[in-house]
Design an enzyme around this catalytic site. Structure first.
Site, mmCIF file in Angstrom:
data_model
loop_
_atom_site.group_PDB
_atom_site.id
_atom_site.type_symbol
_atom_site.label_atom_id
_atom_site.label_comp_id
_atom_site.label_asym_id
_atom_site.label_seq_id
_atom_site.Cartn_x
_atom_site.Cartn_y
_atom_site.Cartn_z
ATOM 1 N N SER A 240 -33.777 -6.857 20.597
ATOM 2 C CA SER A 240 -33.594 -5.895 21.686
ATOM 3 C C SER A 240 -34.076 -4.520 21.246
ATOM 4 O O SER A 240 -34.480 -4.323 20.102
ATOM 5 C CB SER A 240 -32.124 -5.839 22.077
ATOM 6 N N LYS A 241 -33.975 -3.583 22.181
ATOM 7 C CA LYS A 241 -34.474 -2.216 21.959
ATOM 8 C C LYS A 241 -34.057 -1.601 20.634
ATOM 9 O O LYS A 241 -34.837 -0.907 19.995
ATOM 10 C CB LYS A 241 -33.942 -1.311 23.080
#
Ligand code: GLU
Length: 466
Positions: A240-241
């Site tokens: 994820s980010k």
């Protein structure tokens, strides 16, 4: 049977790197088997739909060099066909109208919860007499899912996966407003597009059992499935980010070459012996689904960077300059041309062998392209300020020199000056020279760079700081 694979992204506004890996695997499988790779945009969510979001996907495919066969299909444009199939299933006795009111459904849900059941719909309209249907309810269409036994998928990656049919209820295929559900649209499109292999993320594994029921109900061939493990970050959590870049456009802006990213994505979950560097033609030759493992693949930016360095170093000059051009514009506000371009090309081998990204390539090579007056970074300025005596001696030696102005001459001059003025410490001469010529304290060999810049330009740049 000729292979047809598909890539059916939902246009969310970005192309996630995990999606790009799915596209790549489908593309490679099709190309390896000399089949077709088709693209379908799953654009039925009209409230959020935008053509720009579709373009983002098309741009990413193009950048990654994943060409497709035929026209791009819009799922939305096929809603009539999906509806027609739902009605055909009713006509064939494989699906039925369900007239439950929201209150009926709420009651069923509560009962199922109290009984601890996984499914809630009690199938009350499955065999009911539709002449008794309430007039004020717009019905949905539900599929007649098998009630006994089990549904098994022979997944190419996950192996045999089975779900007991009492876990799957008579799910809806056409909503009361007449729109098909995702489950139906996907199956109808995959069938009509002749898809033989569905390669996608394992987050879709659960949908597969329901999709198989639709294929079976229509008497259609069920494609081969391969559910790829999702990407994880280095810490094992879902990628994820917070692990770093996620979208293809971010990777592009960070200065990765498409070959490097695509080679890296290929190695995420797939292998061919110990090969790390796998150019596209080899990937097509070697790709198959058997080596894809079930374990989640960990995204490792360091490995990607190493591959990027490799592909930059291998790239031919014309291609590399084309890829780097937007970065020159962004970082220097200009495209290399004229004498600047000539110098850049003369020094390109050394730049290529140092650069891990196109950004580094451009930053390292900027001094060949920049014209004086240019700015000096803080460290460079300090080096210049502390060595004005050295720099003016260098200028005198350069100006009075009559022979070839080559790396050897510059190096021996620096050495002599170091011996005379800086206790033999070559760095104390070379670094201020680098600062004056490049505006920074990091660059390829400053002796070679001086040769490429030439005597006149070196003298100009020295005069500019003195
Ligand atoms: N549109 C779905 C997605 O982007 C793809 C579904 C599928 O591969 O069947 O996740």
């Amino acid at each position: 049977m000729s292979v047809v694979t598909r890539f059916p992204p939902s246009p969310t506004g970005l192309m996630h790197v995990g999606n790009a890996r799915t596209a790549l695997f489908n593309w490679l499988y099709a190309r390896h088997h000399k089949g077709k790779f088709v693209v379908r945009i799953e654009d039925t969510d009209r409230k959020r739909h935008s053509e720009e979001a579709v373009q983002v996907i098309m741009d990413a495919l193009e950048w990654l060099g994943l060409d497709y066969d035929g026209e791009v299909t819009s799922q939305f444009s096929r809603l009539d066909r999906h509806t027609e199939v739902a009605k055909e299933m009713v006509a064939k006795g494989q699906a039925y109208y369900c007239y439950c009111s929201p209150e009926d459904l709420k009651e069923m849900r509560e009962k199922a919860r109290a009984d601890g059941c996984k499914t809630f719909y009690d199938r009350r309209w499955r065999n009911a007499d539709s002449s008794k249907a309430p007039k004020d309810i717009n019905p949905v269409i539900r599929i007649k899912a098998p009630m006994e036994g089990a549904t098994t998928i022979n997944d190419k990656v996950q192996g045999e996966v089975t779900v007991a049919n009492d876990q799957l209820d008579d799910f809806i295929i056409l909503r009361s407003d007449g729109t098909p559900t995702y489950m139906l649209s996907v199956v109808v499109d995959d069938h009509d597009m002749g898809v033989t292999h569905i390669i996608r993320g394992d987050d879709h594994l659960n949908n597969t059992f329901r999709q198989k029921i639709i294929f079976d109900a229509m008497g259609w061939d069920v494609p081969t499935f391969a559910h790829l493990p999702l990407l994880h970050g280095s810490d094992g959590a879902k990628f994820s980010k917070r692990h770093g870049a996620q979208s293809i456009s971010e990777f592009k802006e960070m200065g990765y070459l498409p070959e490097a990213l695509s080679n890296y994505l290929l190695r995420l979950g797939w292998s061919h012996g110990d090969e790390e560097v796998i150019p596209r033609d080899k990937a097509v030759e070697w790709f198959d689904l058997d080596p894809v493992g079930k374990a989640p693949a960990k995204f490792d930016f360091k490995k990607l960077e190493n591959l990027n360095a490799h592909y930059i170093n291998e790239a031919d000059t014309e291609y590399l300059l084309k890829q780097a051009a937007p970065f020159f514009v962004k970082r220097l506000g200009l495209k290399p041309s004229g004498i600047g371009l000539e110098r850049l090309i003369a020094g390109i081998d050394e730049l290529k062998s140092r650069a891990k990204t196109l950004i580094q390539f451009v930053d390292d090579g900027a001094f060949y392209v920049k014209e004086i007056p240019f700015s000096y970074d803080e460290k460079a300025q300090k080096n210049i300020d502390e060595a004005k005596d050295v720099l003016s001696t260098l200028l005198e030696c350069f100006e009075s020199h009559k022979g070839a102005f080559d790396a050897e001459f510059v190096q021996s001059t620096c050495k002599e000056i170091a011996d005379d003025m800086r206790d033999g410490k070559l760095g104390k001469v070379a670094m201020p020279l680098r600062a004056a010529l490049t505006g920074t304290t990091v660059s390829p060999s400053i002796f070679h760079a001086s040769e490429i810049l030439g005597k006149e330009e070196c003298c100009e740049r020295l005069r500019a700081v003195l």
